[in-house]
Design a protein around this motif. Structure first.
Motif, PDB file in Angstrom:
ATOM      1  N   TYR B 179      29.042  -1.081  23.491  1.00  8.34           N
ATOM      2  CA  TYR B 179      27.857  -1.918  23.599  1.00  8.34           C
ATOM      3  C   TYR B 179      28.247  -3.370  23.390  1.00  8.34           C
ATOM      4  N   HIS B 180      27.265  -4.259  23.415  1.00  8.16           N
ATOM      5  CA  HIS B 180      27.584  -5.677  23.417  1.00  8.16           C
ATOM      6  C   HIS B 180      27.840  -6.223  22.022  1.00  8.16           C
ATOM      7  N   ASP B 198      25.742  -3.376  19.237  1.00  9.91           N
ATOM      8  CA  ASP B 198      24.387  -2.906  18.961  1.00  9.91           C
ATOM      9  C   ASP B 198      24.340  -1.656  18.092  1.00  9.91           C
ATOM     10  N   LEU B 199      25.367  -0.819  18.208  1.00  7.99           N
ATOM     11  CA  LEU B 199      25.298   0.455  17.488  1.00  7.99           C
ATOM     12  C   LEU B 199      26.477   0.725  16.559  1.00  7.99           C
ATOM     13  N   LEU B 226      16.615   6.781  19.505  1.00  7.52           N
ATOM     14  CA  LEU B 226      17.043   5.463  19.061  1.00  7.52           C
ATOM     15  C   LEU B 226      15.853   4.640  18.597  1.00  7.52           C
ATOM     16  N   THR B 227      15.939   4.138  17.364  1.00  5.64           N
ATOM     17  CA  THR B 227      14.821   3.347  16.860  1.00  5.64           C
ATOM     18  C   THR B 227      15.229   1.929  16.461  1.00  5.64           C
ATOM     19  N   GLU B 228      16.503   1.749  16.171  1.00  2.00           N
ATOM     20  CA  GLU B 228      16.904   0.392  15.806  1.00  2.00           C
ATOM     21  C   GLU B 228      18.352   0.127  16.213  1.00  2.00           C
ATOM     22  N   VAL B 229      18.674  -1.164  16.354  1.00  2.00           N
ATOM     23  CA  VAL B 229      20.040  -1.565  16.694  1.00  2.00           C
ATOM     24  C   VAL B 229      20.545  -2.572  15.664  1.00  2.00           C
ATOM     25  N   ILE B 230      21.860  -2.713  15.634  1.00  4.03           N
ATOM     26  CA  ILE B 230      22.487  -3.686  14.739  1.00  4.03           C
ATOM     27  C   ILE B 230      22.365  -5.058  15.403  1.00  4.03           C
ATOM     28  N   THR B 231      21.918  -6.034  14.658  1.00  2.52           N
ATOM     29  CA  THR B 231      21.740  -7.360  15.250  1.00  2.52           C
ATOM     30  C   THR B 231      22.758  -8.382  14.766  1.00  2.52           C
ATOM     31  N   SER B 248      17.270  -4.506  14.001  1.00  2.00           N
ATOM     32  CA  SER B 248      16.138  -4.975  14.795  1.00  2.00           C
ATOM     33  C   SER B 248      14.819  -4.611  14.126  1.00  2.00           C
TER      34      SER B 248
END
Lengths: 96, 448
Positions: B179-180, B198-199, B226-231, B248
């Motif tokens: 992921y990015h 993101d994950l 999926l409910t949240e991602v690392i920001t 998020s």
């Protein structure tokens, strides 16, 4: 007495729901996140691309109206749709 | 430049320099995507959407003229990342520099890590101010001498030359992120660093490029769940075993790498309880944390969400110790901000040298200085109109509604395309770098 003061956030939410009645209930849910995770992805088949490029020679070029953000398998990208991927050989303007 | 870097509102900020083109037609490549001072503050690096890095160096002060504030001039510029196409996944990989982080200086050269969505690179920036002259077998222009004409031995010597600054990629850390990448953070152990997408979060050794350790993985087995991602993620400034990552959903998790190899279980969870009656469609989106930064002293951390800045005491998980509104007047504009995607803008934030003032950007090229000790805040503007040398910046005021006073600007007149997402504060002095879309402003404290 009924409390008639609506928080500005809830007022904005009502506005949004009025404009987009089909908007999902859980905006932070997986749809939004998955769209974020697949940012930058183009569904692109190089075989189809070359075929379309060959066909384009005989057809009149369409005006670019197609949805550039949602290039899926149904929509065959043409050379006009794809953004130019020029490499940055130009120096940054901050370095002048 | 004396000063402990304190007092955001005792300080009067003056225009010092602006870098970049004046014209309004901004090429995408020129959009500044990251700004970072090095550990001494002598160097200031910027990254842009075109994958280029520009490094500015502070001129050494003229001691005989203390009035003359030192300027930042171009030191080096190079192409860090190029656009790529992943044919296997049909994925376009942007060359945009997401983050730059400097390594502490160990020798004469400077090192920085720069990253785009997928690849992190370690760059060495070194100076060359001497060159060997008087080669035995070569002419000065490089041509080899005719061997038959060589009758004496001469030993080359180093002679001074015009300073040349060279940037070379020393390590490329690739293929570790599906992921990015949103963050990189150098560890205080000066050997490792982390990269977060993101994950997942990976731990790298600065010397080793063919392997990294996954230390956080929040990818669910079923992506539908999926409910949240690392920001954002950052190492603690002193404790090499501790790092935090934000989500998020507005939470921050502190992890201790001594506890286990995989830090999926947090050591601390920082979350402010939400009043369920206040919950709206926008609640989760605006609670998403766009940046997290430890204070220099390591006791606090700051988070930035869409409308506010929060200061957390690492010893208290259930609520922040301070909350500052950045632009509360936007709360009644959330509908249009959602429609034009501005609600997803990722603002960064930064601390001053002694952790007494924090700064973050807003719209209309406004930025906010929030003084923690004096409990005061000010809104300033980075604009070409206040570009006279040493011109003191005038505070700006936004009128939320009702009668607009003179010198105030109404919310509806704000330009949402003029965003200040990236700002940086010199580690010791009151010198700040503020990036508008394509210009870099440098402001300094007024010296009487």
């Amino acid at each position: 007495m009924q409390d008639t003061v609506v928080s500005p956030e809830k007022a904005e939410e009502a506005k949004l729901k009025a404009r987009y009645p089909h908007l999902g209930v859980r905006p932070g849910g997986s749809d939004l996140l998955r769209k974020r995770l697949t940012k930058g992805q183009k569904y692109f088949d190089s075989g189809d691309y070359n075929m379309a490029k060959a066909k384009m020679k005989n057809k009149q070029l369409p005006t670019a109206a197609a949805e550039k953000t949602e290039i899926t398998g149904d929509h065959i990208p043409t050379p006009q749709d794809l953004p130019q991927r020029k490499q940055s050989l130009v120096a940054s303007k901050l370095a002048v | 430049m004396a000063g402990a870097g304190g007092g955001g509102n005792d300080v009067q900020w003056c225009f010092s320099q602006v870098k970049g083109a004046i014209d309004d037609d901004v090429a995408e490549a020129d959009i500044i995507s990251t700004v970072e001072f090095n550990h001494s503050g002598e160097l200031l690096a910027t990254g842009d959407k075109g994958g280029r890095v520009v490094i500015f160096q502070q001129e050494t002060e003229n001691k005989s003229q203390p009035q003359c504030r030192s300027e930042y001039n171009v030191y080096s510029t190079f192409q860090s990342h190029e656009p790529e196409f992943d044919y296997l996944k049909s994925l376009e990989i942007e060359e945009k520099i997401n983050k730059i982080r400097w390594l502490p200086q160990k020798n004469a050269a400077q090192f920085l890590l720069s990253t785009n969505d997928k690849t992190i690179k370690l760059w060495k920036i070194s100076e060359r101010d001497k060159r060997p002259e008087g080669y035995n077998l070569k002419e000065e222009d490089g041509r080899y001498r005719d061997a038959t004409t060589i009758t004496t031995l001469r030993v080359p010597v180093f002679r001074p030359m015009d300073l040349m600054v060279e940037a070379s990629p020393r390590r490329v850390f690739a293929n570790a992120h599906t992921y990015h990448i949103n963050s990189i953070s150098v560890n205080s152990d000066n050997e490792t660093y982390l990269s977060a997408d993101d994950l997942r979060i990976n731990l790298w050794h600065q010397e080793i490029t063919d392997r990294s350790f996954n230390i956080v993985d929040i990818k669910p087995a079923n992506m539908e769940e999926l409910t949240e991602v690392i920001t954002a993620a950052e190492f603690h400034p002193h404790q090499c075993n501790t790092f935090v990552y934000s989500s998020s959903k507005g939470t921050i998790r502190l992890c201790d790498m001594r506890a286990s190899a995989l830090c999926d279980k947090h050591s601390k969870l920082f979350e402010e309880p939400e009043d369920p009656s206040n919950r709206s469609f926008f609640s989760e989106i605006i609670s998403s944390i766009s940046d997290v930064k430890f204070s220099h002293n390591g006791r606090y951390m700051m988070t930035r969400d869409y409308l506010s800045v929060k200061i957390w005491d690492l010893n208290m998980e259930n609520r922040p110790v301070e909350t500052y509104q950045v632009h509360e007047y936007l709360r009644s504009k959330l509908c249009s901000l959602y429609e034009n995607d501005c609600i997803f803008d990722k603002f960064e934030c930064c601390w001053n040298g002694n952790d007494s003032v924090v700064m973050t950007g807003s719209y209309n090229n406004f930025f906010r200085m929030l003084d923690r000790t004096q409990r005061r805040d000010v809104t300033l503007e980075a604009s070409r109109e206040s570009c006279k040398s040493r011109q003191v910046l005038k505070p700006r005021r936004v009128c939320a509604g009702g009668k607009r006073k003179k010198d105030e600007i109404s919310v509806d007149s704000l330009d949402f395309n003029k965003k200040i997402l990236h700002t940086a504060w010199h580690p010791q002095d009151n010198i700040i770098a503020v990036a508008t879309t394509n210009n870099l402003y440098i402001f300094q404290e007024k010296v009487n």
